[in-house]
Design an enzyme around this catalytic site. Structure first.
Site, PDB file in Angstrom:
ATOM      1  N   ARG A  53     -10.060  33.585   5.381  1.00  0.00           N
ATOM      2  CA  ARG A  53     -10.044  32.756   4.179  1.00  0.00           C
ATOM      3  C   ARG A  53      -9.097  33.395   3.161  1.00  0.00           C
ATOM      4  O   ARG A  53      -8.781  34.573   3.232  1.00  0.00           O
ATOM      5  CB  ARG A  53     -11.433  32.625   3.574  1.00  0.00           C
ATOM      6  CG  ARG A  53     -12.443  31.963   4.501  1.00  0.00           C
ATOM      7  CD  ARG A  53     -13.783  31.789   3.807  1.00  0.00           C
ATOM      8  NE  ARG A  53     -13.708  30.835   2.720  1.00  0.00           N
ATOM      9  CZ  ARG A  53     -13.879  29.525   2.862  1.00  0.00           C
ATOM     10  NH1 ARG A  53     -14.111  29.019   4.072  1.00  0.00           N
ATOM     11  NH2 ARG A  53     -13.828  28.720   1.831  1.00  0.00           N
ATOM     12  N   GLY A  78      -9.745  22.574   8.401  1.00  0.00           N
ATOM     13  CA  GLY A  78     -10.260  21.623   7.427  1.00  0.00           C
ATOM     14  C   GLY A  78      -9.334  21.417   6.242  1.00  0.00           C
ATOM     15  O   GLY A  78      -8.118  21.640   6.320  1.00  0.00           O
ATOM     16  N   ASP A  79      -9.943  21.036   5.132  1.00  0.00           N
ATOM     17  CA  ASP A  79      -9.187  20.650   3.942  1.00  0.00           C
ATOM     18  C   ASP A  79      -8.250  21.757   3.464  1.00  0.00           C
ATOM     19  O   ASP A  79      -7.061  21.537   3.236  1.00  0.00           O
ATOM     20  CB  ASP A  79     -10.173  20.274   2.827  1.00  0.00           C
ATOM     21  CG  ASP A  79      -9.462  19.753   1.593  1.00  0.00           C
ATOM     22  OD1 ASP A  79      -8.712  18.773   1.707  1.00  0.00           O
ATOM     23  OD2 ASP A  79      -9.656  20.332   0.513  1.00  0.00           O
ATOM     24  N   GLY A  80      -8.775  22.980   3.324  1.00  0.00           N
ATOM     25  CA  GLY A  80      -7.954  24.088   2.849  1.00  0.00           C
ATOM     26  C   GLY A  80      -6.846  24.465   3.812  1.00  0.00           C
ATOM     27  O   GLY A  80      -5.710  24.734   3.406  1.00  0.00           O
ATOM     28  N   THR A  81      -7.175  24.460   5.097  1.00  0.00           N
ATOM     29  CA  THR A  81      -6.181  24.794   6.115  1.00  0.00           C
ATOM     30  C   THR A  81      -5.034  23.798   6.116  1.00  0.00           C
ATOM     31  O   THR A  81      -3.852  24.175   6.198  1.00  0.00           O
ATOM     32  CB  THR A  81      -6.834  24.825   7.506  1.00  0.00           C
ATOM     33  OG1 THR A  81      -7.883  25.800   7.512  1.00  0.00           O
ATOM     34  CG2 THR A  81      -5.819  25.176   8.580  1.00  0.00           C
ATOM     35  N   ASP A 109     -17.462  19.252   8.148  1.00  0.00           N
ATOM     36  CA  ASP A 109     -17.762  18.550   6.899  1.00  0.00           C
ATOM     37  C   ASP A 109     -17.291  17.099   6.905  1.00  0.00           C
ATOM     38  O   ASP A 109     -17.824  16.271   6.178  1.00  0.00           O
ATOM     39  CB  ASP A 109     -17.093  19.259   5.711  1.00  0.00           C
ATOM     40  CG  ASP A 109     -17.763  20.579   5.385  1.00  0.00           C
ATOM     41  OD1 ASP A 109     -18.903  20.784   5.842  1.00  0.00           O
ATOM     42  OD2 ASP A 109     -17.158  21.399   4.702  1.00  0.00           O
ATOM     43  N   ARG A 154     -21.225  21.658   0.299  1.00  0.00           N
ATOM     44  CA  ARG A 154     -21.334  21.901  -1.141  1.00  0.00           C
ATOM     45  C   ARG A 154     -20.699  20.791  -1.953  1.00  0.00           C
ATOM     46  O   ARG A 154     -21.192  20.398  -3.004  1.00  0.00           O
ATOM     47  CB  ARG A 154     -20.677  23.246  -1.471  1.00  0.00           C
ATOM     48  CG  ARG A 154     -20.764  23.649  -2.944  1.00  0.00           C
ATOM     49  CD  ARG A 154     -20.112  25.000  -3.128  1.00  0.00           C
ATOM     50  NE  ARG A 154     -18.738  24.988  -2.652  1.00  0.00           N
ATOM     51  CZ  ARG A 154     -18.055  26.080  -2.328  1.00  0.00           C
ATOM     52  NH1 ARG A 154     -18.627  27.261  -2.406  1.00  0.00           N
ATOM     53  NH2 ARG A 154     -16.803  25.990  -1.910  1.00  0.00           N
TER      54      ARG A 154
END
Length: 216
Positions: A53, A78-81, A109, A154
């Protein structure tokens, strides 16, 4: 396997620990992915390459791709990647390099825009319904019992919402996208108890949220 046998790509590399593997200062050595060492990868949990991360220097990562003469970068996550993949593609475009970046959505997610269903989401929902079934069994074993299940998500309630659709034993579902406070939830559970205070009513609450912080 497809790249090697169907498209004749003889050199395929995996970068350990995600974007860290593209950053020289961590000292990770790229792993050559050939038919021999990926033959059983489909039966392995997690990632044989590892994950990490945190942001990395985009320019440094593109330097690595250029130095290794990489033609296609597959970004799986995911979104960040995928945001990181977009930043890399932007830097490649600025330099005019002939490197393609392909994003593959893989997150339980299911919170990636324009993607109906991402890899891993169905498995997450399936496992979540096992948890809600267990919570129901525990709650029904005590008078006015309450089963509380908290799922990851979250900022995204897809797992919780789909789990409720799959299991109608859940009485309340709390998701991050809909603001709530603990007071209405407490009142709703209390009303169920007042219906038959000496009976065996039970409540099941499923939560997938980071709010509110004062919820007890």
């Amino acid at each position: 396997m497809s790249l090697f046998f169907h498209y004749g790509v003889q050199s395929v590399f995996g970068f350990p620990y995600g974007y860290e593997g593209l950053t020289n200062r961590y000292g990770h050595t790229p792993l050559e992915l050939n038919p021999q060492n990926v033959n059983q990868i489909h039966g392995m949990g997690g990632s044989m390459l590892g994950t990490s991360r945190g942001p990395q220097d985009v320019a440094e990562m593109v330097d690595t791709l250029d130095h290794m003469n990489i033609g296609i970068l597959f970004v799986i996550g995911g979104d960040g990647t995928l945001k990181g993949g977009g930043a890399i593609a932007g830097e490649i475009g600025k330099r005019g390099l002939k490197i393609s970046v392909i994003g593959i959505p893989k997150t339980i997610d299911n919170d990636i825009s324009f993607i109906h269903k991402s890899f891993g989401f169905e498995t997450a929902v399936s496992e979540a319904t096992r948890a809600t079934a267990s919570a129901r069994n525990e709650a029904t074993s005590a008078r006015n019992g309450i089963g509380l299940v908290k799922l990851m998500g979250r900022e995204s309630g897809f797992i919780a919402a789909y789990s409720v659709l799959a299991d109608n034993n859940v009485n309340f579902c709390l998701v991050a996208e809909v603001e709530f406070t603990h007071v209405p939830i407490s009142l709703a559970v209390s009303r169920r108890k007042k219906i038959d205070p000496e009976g065996w009513l039970w409540s099941s609450v499923l939560a997938s949220t980071g709010q509110p912080r004062d919820m007890t």
